[in-house]
Write a protein that holds these residues in place. Structure first.
Motif, mmCIF file in Angstrom:
data_model
loop_
_atom_site.group_PDB
_atom_site.id
_atom_site.type_symbol
_atom_site.label_atom_id
_atom_site.label_comp_id
_atom_site.label_asym_id
_atom_site.label_seq_id
_atom_site.Cartn_x
_atom_site.Cartn_y
_atom_site.Cartn_z
ATOM 1 N N VAL A 121 0.758 -1.283 0.026
ATOM 2 C CA VAL A 121 0.063 0.075 -0.048
ATOM 3 C C VAL A 121 0.810 1.412 -0.096
ATOM 4 N N LYS A 122 0.435 2.145 -1.050
ATOM 5 C CA LYS A 122 1.372 3.307 -0.929
ATOM 6 C C LYS A 122 0.562 4.726 -0.656
ATOM 7 N N LYS A 123 -0.902 4.383 -0.698
ATOM 8 C CA LYS A 123 -1.773 5.684 -0.313
ATOM 9 C C LYS A 123 -2.888 5.292 0.175
ATOM 10 N N ILE A 124 -3.478 5.833 1.290
ATOM 11 C CA ILE A 124 -4.962 5.653 1.681
ATOM 12 C C ILE A 124 -5.676 7.033 1.625
ATOM 13 N N VAL A 125 -6.856 6.918 1.104
ATOM 14 C CA VAL A 125 -7.682 8.046 0.764
ATOM 15 C C VAL A 125 -8.965 7.844 2.083
ATOM 16 N N ILE A 126 -9.125 8.740 3.092
ATOM 17 C CA ILE A 126 -10.145 8.486 3.965
ATOM 18 C C ILE A 126 -11.306 9.492 3.704
ATOM 19 N N ALA A 127 -12.429 8.727 3.859
ATOM 20 C CA ALA A 127 -13.647 9.542 3.534
ATOM 21 C C ALA A 127 -13.991 10.212 5.247
ATOM 22 N N SER A 128 -13.675 11.659 5.271
ATOM 23 C CA SER A 128 -13.986 12.343 6.474
ATOM 24 C C SER A 128 -15.289 13.044 6.158
ATOM 25 N N SER A 129 -15.557 13.931 6.805
ATOM 26 C CA SER A 129 -17.044 14.470 6.967
ATOM 27 C C SER A 129 -17.057 16.026 7.121
ATOM 28 N N ARG A 130 -18.057 16.563 6.572
ATOM 29 C CA ARG A 130 -18.341 17.971 7.184
ATOM 30 C C ARG A 130 -18.643 18.006 8.577
ATOM 31 N N SER A 131 -19.372 16.919 9.205
ATOM 32 C CA SER A 131 -19.715 17.125 10.645
ATOM 33 C C SER A 131 -18.777 17.198 11.408
ATOM 34 N N ILE A 132 -17.274 17.139 11.216
ATOM 35 C CA ILE A 132 -16.378 17.465 12.225
ATOM 36 C C ILE A 132 -16.375 18.630 12.550
ATOM 37 N N TYR A 133 -16.764 19.884 11.709
ATOM 38 C CA TYR A 133 -16.652 21.045 11.736
ATOM 39 C C TYR A 133 -17.884 21.349 13.034
ATOM 40 N N GLY A 134 -18.746 20.736 13.225
ATOM 41 C CA GLY A 134 -19.780 20.906 14.213
ATOM 42 C C GLY A 134 -20.752 22.261 13.557
ATOM 43 N N GLU A 135 -20.827 23.218 14.416
ATOM 44 C CA GLU A 135 -21.679 24.191 13.951
ATOM 45 C C GLU A 135 -21.024 25.372 12.958
ATOM 46 N N GLY A 136 -19.876 24.947 12.642
ATOM 47 C CA GLY A 136 -19.239 25.880 11.510
ATOM 48 C C GLY A 136 -18.811 26.992 11.947
ATOM 49 N N LYS A 137 -18.217 27.816 11.008
ATOM 50 C CA LYS A 137 -17.519 29.221 11.252
ATOM 51 C C LYS A 137 -18.745 30.322 10.804
ATOM 52 N N TYR A 138 -18.311 31.330 11.685
ATOM 53 C CA TYR A 138 -19.128 32.597 11.537
ATOM 54 C C TYR A 138 -18.180 33.811 11.781
ATOM 55 N N PHE A 139 -18.725 34.954 11.330
ATOM 56 C CA PHE A 139 -17.875 36.255 11.548
ATOM 57 C C PHE A 139 -18.578 37.177 12.322
ATOM 58 N N SER A 140 -17.975 37.694 13.430
ATOM 59 C CA SER A 140 -18.540 38.458 14.402
ATOM 60 C C SER A 140 -17.640 39.997 14.330
ATOM 61 N N GLU A 141 -18.554 41.125 14.181
ATOM 62 C CA GLU A 141 -18.061 42.361 14.007
ATOM 63 C C GLU A 141 -17.128 42.543 15.188
ATOM 64 N N GLU A 142 -17.450 41.935 16.063
ATOM 65 C CA GLU A 142 -16.924 42.558 17.608
ATOM 66 C C GLU A 142 -15.587 41.586 17.680
ATOM 67 N N PHE A 143 -15.583 40.078 17.352
ATOM 68 C CA PHE A 143 -14.397 39.298 17.693
ATOM 69 C C PHE A 143 -13.875 38.731 16.506
ATOM 70 N N GLY A 144 -14.357 39.122 14.957
ATOM 71 C CA GLY A 144 -13.759 38.343 13.823
ATOM 72 C C GLY A 144 -14.157 36.929 13.703
ATOM 73 N N ASP A 145 -13.640 36.011 13.475
ATOM 74 C CA ASP A 145 -14.100 34.685 13.141
ATOM 75 C C ASP A 145 -14.328 33.872 14.508
ATOM 76 N N VAL A 146 -15.588 33.463 14.536
ATOM 77 C CA VAL A 146 -15.850 32.792 15.854
ATOM 78 C C VAL A 146 -16.432 31.503 15.376
ATOM 79 N N TYR A 147 -16.227 30.434 16.435
ATOM 80 C CA TYR A 147 -17.156 29.063 16.209
ATOM 81 C C TYR A 147 -18.013 28.569 17.391
ATOM 82 N N PRO A 148 -19.213 28.710 17.127
ATOM 83 C CA PRO A 148 -20.142 28.560 18.286
ATOM 84 C C PRO A 148 -20.240 27.205 18.732
#
Length: 378
Positions: A121-148
């Motif tokens: 074996v020379k390579k493994i491709v793993i199926a990960s998921s968007r679910s690992i990001y949880g609630e995702g990424k947001y922008f706040s005027e006060e704090f910049g990028d935040v992760y709720p």
């Protein structure tokens, strides 16, 4: 690099990938347990996914939780695409041991064998998921990028479904999650996918195997299981519509997902297999476009030319996220990947395929009852 093993290769993504790779001249081996939840009660005789690959691949009926099955499957393989996993966020919240055993334990067995047994074996491709990001990424005027953090049961109970971040007085702006976004899954499924990805990306370089991880968004298209009530709102809603049953839209219907068509997912995955520039990297795979659940319902009804009652109920499932869509900058710049199929075109193709299928008995209510009994459906 001609021999490729696809674990879970009789599934929706795996079978489509196998057929495309066969067309390109690869020799494909598939290890799959033909789960009845995905393939139906008599998979060998009635599963369209299984029928699409049998006779074209070397097929091993087995499971990644069996060391003997995995050891037999990896013989003479150049590349492994690791899809075998339990899927679905809701079910993962009460079938915790099963999800951990298959997703984490199965990956551990695979890596343990590769680390301790001679292999090609020379390579493994793993199926990960968007679910690992949880609630995702947001922008706040006060704090910049935040992760709720995960949404509170008490807020959703009162009809407030949006995410919150401490100390923010202005509304948060949803932005795309890039690969450097915070990893904070909100379901057991997400935790197991994070664990799979991290094990592959950590162990493989130490044993001379190139790792590649793809964080798939919501994959859909012709051929996906219409009988599995635990994953895929396109299948769930389609089955309800075809059975002339009402659609219960959770929350307020304004929750969004990034729906990516199966052909685009297969193309992205093949780029990861064939292109050494992918080695050692994780990539988002999606369209970069968030689509509301309300839009999904209206598009399906229009494509089927049917009307059924649609109730925006305010029901919700603990562990579900509000929004998530992918930033595709990295995969575009590194691998040249561009999604080709829009949601409007993709859902048209999907509906045309559904119209050719036998209408399945609706098992959706059983799954909801199960979740209610566990206190996860409100």
């Amino acid at each position: 690099m001609k021999n490729i093993l696809i674990t879970g290769g009789a599934g929706f993504i795996g079978s489509n990938l196998a057929l495309k790779l066969i067309d390109k001249g690869y020799n494909i081996t598939i290890l799959d347990n033909l789960s009845k939840q995905i393939h139906g009660e008599d998979p060998i005789h009635t599963s369209p996914l299984y029928q699409s690959i049998i006779g074209k691949v070397k097929f091993i009926e087995g499971t990644v939780t069996s060391r003997a099955d995995v050891e037999a499957a990896i013989i003479d393989q150049d590349v492994i695409v690791h899809y075998a996993a339990e899927t679905g966020t809701g079910q993962s919240m009460y079938q915790i041991e099963q999800y951990a055993n298959v997703n984490i334990g199965g990956t551990a067995i695979l890596l343990d064998l590769l680390a301790n047994k001679d292999n090609n074996v020379k390579k493994i491709v793993i199926a990960s998921s968007r679910s690992i990001y949880g609630e995702g990424k947001y922008f706040s005027e006060e704090f910049g990028d935040v992760y709720p953090k995960h949404r509170e049961d008490s807020d959703m109970k009162s009809g407030d479904f949006e995410v919150r971040y401490p100390g923010v007085s202005q509304p948060l702006k949803l932005v795309a999650t890039d690969e450097d976004s915070k990893i904070h899954p909100s379901s057991v499924y997400g935790i197991t996918k994070q664990n799979q990805e991290q094990m592959i990306m950590t162990v493989c370089p130490t044993i001379g195997i190139a790792p590649v991880a793809f964080r798939y968004q919501n994959v859909y298209g012709p051929g996906q299981s219409l009988s599995n009530p635990y994953t895929g709102i396109l299948s769930i809603f389609s089955t309800l519509i075809k059975n002339n049953k009402a659609i219960n839209v959770f929350e307020d219907g304004k929750e969004t997902r990034d729906f990516v068509y199966i052909d685009d997912v297969v193309d992205a995955t093949i780029l990861g297999i064939e292109n050494d520039a992918a080695n050692g990297h994780v990539f988002n795979v999606g369209t970069g476009v968030p689509t509301e659940v309300n839009t999904v319902v209206s598009e399906l009804l229009a494509n089927y030319g049917k009307e059924v009652p649609v109730k925006i109920s305010g029901n919700y499932r603990l562990g579900d996220i509000r929004h998530n869509f992918a930033d595709l900058t990295k995969i575009k710049n590194t691998l040249g990947f561009e999604p080709k199929v829009s949601f409007k075109d993709g859902i048209k193709n999907f509906a045309m395929w559904v119209n050719t299928q036998e209408v399945n008995a609706d098992k959706y209510e059983n799954s909801i009852t199960e979740m209610k009994e566990k206190g996860l459906f409100k």
